[in-house]
Design an enzyme around this catalytic site. Sequence first.
Site, PDB file in Angstrom:
ATOM      1  N   HIS A 190      28.502  87.645  18.328  1.00 58.61           N
ATOM      2  CA  HIS A 190      27.047  87.746  18.177  1.00 58.61           C
ATOM      3  C   HIS A 190      26.474  88.776  19.143  1.00 58.61           C
ATOM      4  O   HIS A 190      25.484  89.444  18.820  1.00 58.61           O
ATOM      5  CB  HIS A 190      26.398  86.381  18.401  1.00 58.61           C
ATOM      6  CG  HIS A 190      26.607  85.428  17.275  1.00 58.61           C
ATOM      7  ND1 HIS A 190      25.829  85.435  16.146  1.00 58.61           N
ATOM      8  CD2 HIS A 190      27.531  84.451  17.083  1.00 58.61           C
ATOM      9  CE1 HIS A 190      26.250  84.485  15.307  1.00 58.61           C
ATOM     10  NE2 HIS A 190      27.269  83.888  15.857  1.00 58.61           N
ATOM     11  N   ARG A 297      15.044  84.084   6.905  1.00 61.02           N
ATOM     12  CA  ARG A 297      15.617  82.910   7.565  1.00 61.02           C
ATOM     13  C   ARG A 297      14.494  81.986   8.020  1.00 61.02           C
ATOM     14  O   ARG A 297      13.628  82.381   8.791  1.00 61.02           O
ATOM     15  CB  ARG A 297      16.461  83.332   8.763  1.00 61.02           C
ATOM     16  CG  ARG A 297      17.609  84.279   8.434  1.00 61.02           C
ATOM     17  CD  ARG A 297      18.383  84.614   9.710  1.00 61.02           C
ATOM     18  NE  ARG A 297      19.483  85.521   9.466  1.00 61.02           N
ATOM     19  CZ  ARG A 297      19.416  86.840   9.603  1.00 61.02           C
ATOM     20  NH1 ARG A 297      18.263  87.404   9.982  1.00 61.02           N
ATOM     21  NH2 ARG A 297      20.460  87.601   9.390  1.00 61.02           N
ATOM     22  N   ARG A 333      15.253  81.796   2.213  1.00 60.51           N
ATOM     23  CA  ARG A 333      16.415  80.915   2.282  1.00 60.51           C
ATOM     24  C   ARG A 333      15.999  79.573   2.866  1.00 60.51           C
ATOM     25  O   ARG A 333      15.348  79.511   3.910  1.00 60.51           O
ATOM     26  CB  ARG A 333      17.517  81.531   3.161  1.00 60.51           C
ATOM     27  CG  ARG A 333      18.802  80.693   3.155  1.00 60.51           C
ATOM     28  CD  ARG A 333      19.900  81.353   3.960  1.00 60.51           C
ATOM     29  NE  ARG A 333      19.634  81.288   5.402  1.00 60.51           N
ATOM     30  CZ  ARG A 333      20.432  81.836   6.320  1.00 60.51           C
ATOM     31  NH1 ARG A 333      21.515  82.501   5.945  1.00 60.51           N
ATOM     32  NH2 ARG A 333      20.139  81.743   7.603  1.00 60.51           N
ATOM     33  N   GLU A 433      29.022  81.934   0.156  1.00 58.27           N
ATOM     34  CA  GLU A 433      29.660  82.123   1.461  1.00 58.27           C
ATOM     35  C   GLU A 433      30.830  81.170   1.667  1.00 58.27           C
ATOM     36  O   GLU A 433      31.584  81.306   2.630  1.00 58.27           O
ATOM     37  CB  GLU A 433      28.628  81.944   2.579  1.00 58.27           C
ATOM     38  CG  GLU A 433      27.830  80.660   2.464  1.00 58.27           C
ATOM     39  CD  GLU A 433      26.586  80.655   3.339  1.00 58.27           C
ATOM     40  OE1 GLU A 433      26.564  81.372   4.364  1.00 58.27           O
ATOM     41  OE2 GLU A 433      25.631  79.931   3.013  1.00 58.27           O
ATOM     42  N   ASN A 456      29.442  87.303   6.235  1.00 58.78           N
ATOM     43  CA  ASN A 456      29.832  86.868   7.580  1.00 58.78           C
ATOM     44  C   ASN A 456      30.642  85.582   7.531  1.00 58.78           C
ATOM     45  O   ASN A 456      31.752  85.492   8.079  1.00 58.78           O
ATOM     46  CB  ASN A 456      28.589  86.666   8.458  1.00 58.78           C
ATOM     47  CG  ASN A 456      27.847  87.955   8.714  1.00 58.78           C
ATOM     48  OD1 ASN A 456      28.329  89.039   8.397  1.00 58.78           O
ATOM     49  ND2 ASN A 456      26.670  87.861   9.295  1.00 58.78           N
ATOM     50  N   ASP A 457      30.091  84.558   6.880  1.00 57.96           N
ATOM     51  CA  ASP A 457      30.807  83.289   6.784  1.00 57.96           C
ATOM     52  C   ASP A 457      31.939  83.361   5.768  1.00 57.96           C
ATOM     53  O   ASP A 457      33.009  82.771   5.975  1.00 57.96           O
ATOM     54  CB  ASP A 457      29.849  82.159   6.407  1.00 57.96           C
ATOM     55  CG  ASP A 457      29.095  81.620   7.624  1.00 57.96           C
ATOM     56  OD1 ASP A 457      29.574  81.832   8.744  1.00 57.96           O
ATOM     57  OD2 ASP A 457      28.029  81.014   7.437  1.00 57.96           O
ATOM     58  N   ARG A 467      35.019  84.546  13.777  1.00 62.74           N
ATOM     59  CA  ARG A 467      34.608  85.918  14.087  1.00 62.74           C
ATOM     60  C   ARG A 467      34.224  86.094  15.548  1.00 62.74           C
ATOM     61  O   ARG A 467      34.108  87.222  16.021  1.00 62.74           O
ATOM     62  CB  ARG A 467      33.442  86.344  13.191  1.00 62.74           C
ATOM     63  CG  ARG A 467      32.164  85.559  13.363  1.00 62.74           C
ATOM     64  CD  ARG A 467      31.141  86.040  12.352  1.00 62.74           C
ATOM     65  NE  ARG A 467      29.955  85.203  12.308  1.00 62.74           N
ATOM     66  CZ  ARG A 467      28.716  85.664  12.416  1.00 62.74           C
ATOM     67  NH1 ARG A 467      28.511  86.936  12.611  1.00 62.74           N
ATOM     68  NH2 ARG A 467      27.687  84.857  12.338  1.00 62.74           N
ATOM     69  N   CYS A 504      24.421  90.158   1.681  1.00 64.05           N
ATOM     70  CA  CYS A 504      23.439  90.055   2.764  1.00 64.05           C
ATOM     71  C   CYS A 504      24.074  89.894   4.137  1.00 64.05           C
ATOM     72  O   CYS A 504      23.376  89.625   5.111  1.00 64.05           O
ATOM     73  CB  CYS A 504      22.474  88.902   2.511  1.00 64.05           C
ATOM     74  SG  CYS A 504      23.248  87.273   2.510  1.00 64.05           S
TER      75      CYS A 504
END
Length: 574
Positions: A190, A297, A333, A433, A456-457, A467, A504
């Site tokens: 991150h 988000r 979302r 995901e 990402n996931d 990750r 995304c």
Amino acid sequence: MRRELPGHGASRGNALGRARVRQPHALVVAEEHIGVADVPGELARLHQALDAVREELRMMRSRLHGALAQEVGEFLDLHALLLDDPELLQGLDDLIAKGLYGADYALRLQRDRLAAVFEGMDDPYFRSRIEDIDHVIRRVHAVLHQHDATVDGVAGEILVSDALAPSEVARLQSQGVLGIVTSGGSTLSHSAILARSLHLPLVVGAAHALGQVNDGDVLLIDGSTGLVIVDPDGDDLLAHRARVREGQRERRQLHRLRREPTRTRDGMDVRLFANAESREDVAEAHALGAAGVGLYRTEFLFLQRNELPDEDEQFLAYRDLVLGMTGRMVTIRTLDVGADKADRSGLALINEPNPAMGVRGVRLALRRPDVMETQLRAILRASAYGPLRILVPMVTCREEVIAVRRAVRQATLRLRREGHVVAENIALGAMIEVPAAALALPSLIDKLDFISIGTNDLVQYLLAADRGNDALDALHSPLHPAVLQLLQAVIATARAHDTPVAVCGEMAGDAMFTPLLLALGLEEFSLHPGTLLEVRRAVRAHHLGELLQRAPALLRARNRAGIARWLRQCEAGT
């Protein structure tokens, strides 16, 4: 004397400046015993320090805006949650009250106990939480001794450290630090993601940096190649100045693309949406000519608070978002919060064995229909002010989509009976995901109006590689053949059913991957506003017809090296 230190480029850019070395923090505390009569005072001293750190984290969280509220806020929330962990607090109290240890030494002992437990776990996600424990303990120890545990930088410096939390990265960038070098860390952490969004040069995994760099040394770092040069010579400085001039020229070129169409060389239009969670993000997306908001988000409304946001509070946030995009599509979302995001309202399950794959996203929504209904009502009311659609995270199976669609329908009927205006035919989509959802997409796509691939996931679940674990950097990569084959299958299924599909995750915002995603048939990207112009330039540089012709060769690649070679060939052909 000139020396080269190899590392891994984590955030592009070059920096030249003096080194400031921060050695790894070690909590070295002498064993200290107290008398029975001193126990109440020592407990009060400890809990005053804990309260002070809680307030410090709360104040830091309140000052975050825009993308930082998501990237940094999650870690501040996690640290705040650790301060309320019953095992940590009870252990500290027992060490003072029963073991008759001073607060400082109790902190040291409890830290070592918890670290031993985490280090013995097989799951890399939990092993990586030791760093979070250290950050929290360091802050409490600093308050006990009335000194500042935060990492400060000076404009013009390059910080050299073992590792940095995202909150520290944001702080350093705001203070004018030119770049960062860490001896550990991952290009997919991150902190690295945040550094890229802030355009702050970052080199990770420079294993010898702490041993070979001294305060005041002149450093030249390359966040693309990962090379760190100590005491650069004349040739290095000339090359650096040339790269700086090239970077300035590139920024001017990108600025001119703000009003240009996102269109390939052969005339095919591609839609670039922005990921957002604040008014600042929305304003930037609008100014850059984004097609809309592809991922809003909503977690920021729920985190770092002791009560859930009510319907009106959520409605106002969503209404302002829709109004800010002036008629462009907004994708909201629904709540994606679990124990890994440190919810303090009691909504998430605190002691889940593996929160990254636990009760989060739609799973949490279906366990708490009251919370889901409140959020859906707020979103549906906002639909009266402009186009929006609803995106459901962490979908695994058809039954979850059906349940959410039923809840949307019921909430719409209730709102209209109450006299509220709700738009007709609001689209419902799913985040793809979870590998199971990707593989089973043909069996649930008839219940979806659009899909968004969360790479990402998806990548970390598909490859079983965290990750944030730097030991797995070589494995965790979107260039794995399995990732590309799954992406191609998902995109092909969506196109066959005439269902809009976007990506995304981080892949969408990295211009290096743009030709790859175009070759797989992607026509919609959702990305951080800070990378939108770079991706627009990449789209405009490629010929879609040629990329589609080369797609079979891409899918035949047997390893990461083969896919990277395909990308280099694409770059050479533009």
